[in-house]
Design an enzyme around this catalytic site. Structure first.
Site, mmCIF file in Angstrom:
data_model
loop_
_atom_site.group_PDB
_atom_site.id
_atom_site.type_symbol
_atom_site.label_atom_id
_atom_site.label_comp_id
_atom_site.label_asym_id
_atom_site.label_seq_id
_atom_site.Cartn_x
_atom_site.Cartn_y
_atom_site.Cartn_z
ATOM 1 N N LYS A 1 0.846 -1.196 0.000
ATOM 2 C CA LYS A 1 0.000 0.000 0.000
ATOM 3 C C LYS A 1 0.883 1.248 0.000
ATOM 4 O O LYS A 1 1.934 1.270 0.648
ATOM 5 C CB LYS A 1 -0.918 -0.028 1.234
ATOM 6 C CG LYS A 1 -1.966 1.078 1.250
ATOM 7 C CD LYS A 1 -2.905 0.941 2.454
ATOM 8 C CE LYS A 1 -3.970 2.023 2.494
ATOM 9 N NZ LYS A 1 -4.901 1.869 3.627
ATOM 10 N N SER B 1 -9.826 1.984 2.718
ATOM 11 C CA SER B 1 -8.924 2.698 1.849
ATOM 12 C C SER B 1 -7.918 1.804 1.125
ATOM 13 O O SER B 1 -7.335 2.247 0.127
ATOM 14 C CB SER B 1 -8.149 3.753 2.652
ATOM 15 O OG SER B 1 -7.357 3.153 3.634
ATOM 16 N N SER C 1 -10.079 -0.374 6.910
ATOM 17 C CA SER C 1 -9.505 -0.252 5.570
ATOM 18 C C SER C 1 -8.800 -1.479 5.017
ATOM 19 O O SER C 1 -8.456 -1.492 3.833
ATOM 20 C CB SER C 1 -8.541 0.926 5.519
ATOM 21 O OG SER C 1 -9.262 2.117 5.369
HETATM 22 N N1 GLN Z 1 -13.237 4.428 5.976
HETATM 23 C C1 GLN Z 1 -12.670 4.818 7.219
HETATM 24 C C2 GLN Z 1 -12.209 6.249 7.153
HETATM 25 O O1 GLN Z 1 -12.403 6.837 6.140
HETATM 26 C C3 GLN Z 1 -11.549 3.898 7.591
HETATM 27 C C4 GLN Z 1 -10.274 4.239 6.927
HETATM 28 C C5 GLN Z 1 -9.132 3.356 7.333
HETATM 29 O O2 GLN Z 1 -9.286 2.335 7.988
HETATM 30 N N2 GLN Z 1 -7.945 3.810 6.982
HETATM 31 O O3 GLN Z 1 -11.695 6.790 8.066
#
Ligand code: GLN
Length: 455
Positions: free
Chosen positions: A60, A135, A159
């Site tokens: 990532k 994400s 995410s």
């Molecule tokens: N969708 C969540 C957010 O936007 C989780 C993001 C994540 O786990 N990095 O914060």
């Protein structure tokens, strides 16, 4: 089969599907091929091979890689080439895996669909009209599309698990502290964890084995023993005590998701486990607490991107203050700005007690909910997300509907416990569903045991 063959196969697949899937932000082709040649020289000539010898992996893009462009999905880091490797990347090198490239993500890991990337929107390989989740959407899509064998993602509020569910692959968020965060570009430091995304539970256990462990470079990394995760994959879950929170099958969760979890529980029962309905009474406050805490931490963490120390600097400014303003206005996307504003407000004097402190108190209550359940149960089981993947563009206009998507994954980060998402059938739209299995602190072994027996 040689390592070069494996690396060839990976880049060949990428050249075939990448114009549709768009999972990668950068490829590491020259380095990877050179590394493959070195490993091939070892083949047959050494007594010991690294745990992931010769295996192609994607990383990532919020995990720093020395000399390999790392943007965290943000235009503000569009030209950033790190001068060191994250601890997990060093560990991958020790395990002799091969980094194929860097994977797309929502900007600074803020988002649930990959549509917040500053560069491109990754598609779901099962159906290109759908989002891969986020994400870590690039990490999940690249594995689902067969571009790499496995990948690393990061999980602050879901995410890793949500994109794994949406793309029909296996994703684990380890216990907070299990994997070093050194070299992970911080979003919300008290919640962030790096973890593996793979096709099978067994692959997942291999990858976690390689990246786990104490690291003096991360002050939140405890010196606890790393067990042999693979020895937990026995298929035996006789007597396993499962808790199923009623909040995880209630309002907001679609009927097909509910049914898939009930069917999964039948399978687990058939293997000798038992289950009871329980309650996590404070989970209804988790979403509000999470967005307050994570945005507060993000507002502090993202202060360093000022056009001086890292990345891009605006050249439309005539004074220092203007340069800060212009750089941040041009470099950050809307969602990142929204969170910085929310977090800065929540931390400002006079509001701190009303918002940040309250949210911390709620966090403690949520953690206690989990401790209460784990006093009498081995694992908690529920869905990973309230629905299957949604279509591109469907939720971008309303950030709140996007946030609600995370209700089932966020409490786990607030509590710091480990959780996995494993494939669990398909929805009416033909998109994959995920089953979430949650464990006690540092008990990834039982999470894997259950997931492997179910798989
Ligand atoms: N969708 C969540 C957010 O936007 C989780 C993001 C994540 O786990 N990095 O914060």
């Amino acid at each position: 089969i040689s390592v070069t063959d494996l690396v060839d196969a990976s880049y060949k697949r990428i050249s075939e599907v990448e114009d549709k899937v768009q999972a990668f932000l950068a490829l590491n082709e020259e380095q990877a091929r050179q590394q493959a040649r070195l490993l091939d020289e070892k083949l047959g000539n050494v007594d010991e091979y690294g745990l992931l010898f010769g295996l192609p992996i994607g990383v990532k893009d919020n995990i720093v890689t020395k000399g390999l462009r790392t943007t965290a999905g943000s235009k503000i880091l569009a030209n950033f080439d790190p001068i060191y490797d994250a601890t997990v990347v060093q560990k991958l090198q020790q395990a002799e895996s091969i980094t194929i490239g860097k994977l797309n993500m929502d900007e600074f890991a803020m988002g649930s669909s990959n549509e917040n990337s500053g560069f491109q929107a990754t598609r779901n390989p099962w159906n290109l009209e759908y989002v891969p989740g986020g994400s870590s959407g690039g990490s999940a899509a690249s594995v689902a599309a067969g571009e790499v064998l496995f990948s690393l993602g990061s999980d602050t509020g879901g995410s890793i698990r949500q994109p794994a569910a949406y793309c029909g692959v296996v994703g684990l968020k380890p216990t907070y502290g299990r994997v070093s965060r050194y070299g992970l570009i911080a979003f919300a430091s008290s919640l962030d964890q790096i973890g593996p995304i793979t096709r099978s539970v067994e692959d997942n256990a291999y990858l976690l084995q390689a990246i786990s462990g104490w690291d003096r470079m991360d002050s939140t990394s405890p010196n606890v023993e790393v067990p042999d995760y693979l020895s937990a994959l026995t298929g035996d879950i006789q007597g396993l005590r499962i808790a199923v929170p009623k909040e995880y099958l209630g309002e907001g969760v679609s009927e097909e998701v509910r049914q898939s979890v009930l069917a999964a529980l039948k399978v687990l029962e058939g293997l000798g486990a038992t289950w009871d309905e329980v309650s996590l009474p404070h989970s209804k406050y988790a979403l509000a607490a999470y967005y307050l805490l994570s945005s507060s931490e993000a507002s502090a963490n993202l202060a360093r991107f000022d056009g001086v120390r890292y990345g891009v600097r605006s050249d439309n400014a005539s004074s220092l203050i203007e340069m800060y303003k212009q750089t941040r206005s041009e470099g950050f996307g809307d969602e990142v700005k929204r969170r910085i504003m929310l977090g800065t407000f929540a931390l400002s004097s006079g509001y701190y007690d009303a918002y940040y402190k309250k949210a911390q108190q709620v966090r403690t209550l949520i953690k206690q909910d989990f401790e209460n359940i784990f006093a009498s149960y081995d694992v908690i089981v529920g869905p990973t997300a309230p629905t299957t993947a949604f279509k591109l563009g469907e939720k971008v206009a309303d950030p709140l509907t996007m946030y609600v998507n995370d209700i089932l994954t966020i409490p786990i980060n607030l509590a710091g416990v480990p959780a996995i998402s494993v494939p669990c059938g398909f929805g009416a739209n033909g998109m994959p569903l995920g089953l979430q299995i949650i464990g006690k602190h540092f008990d990834e072994a039982n999470v894997y045991r259950t997931a492997h027996a179910f798989e």
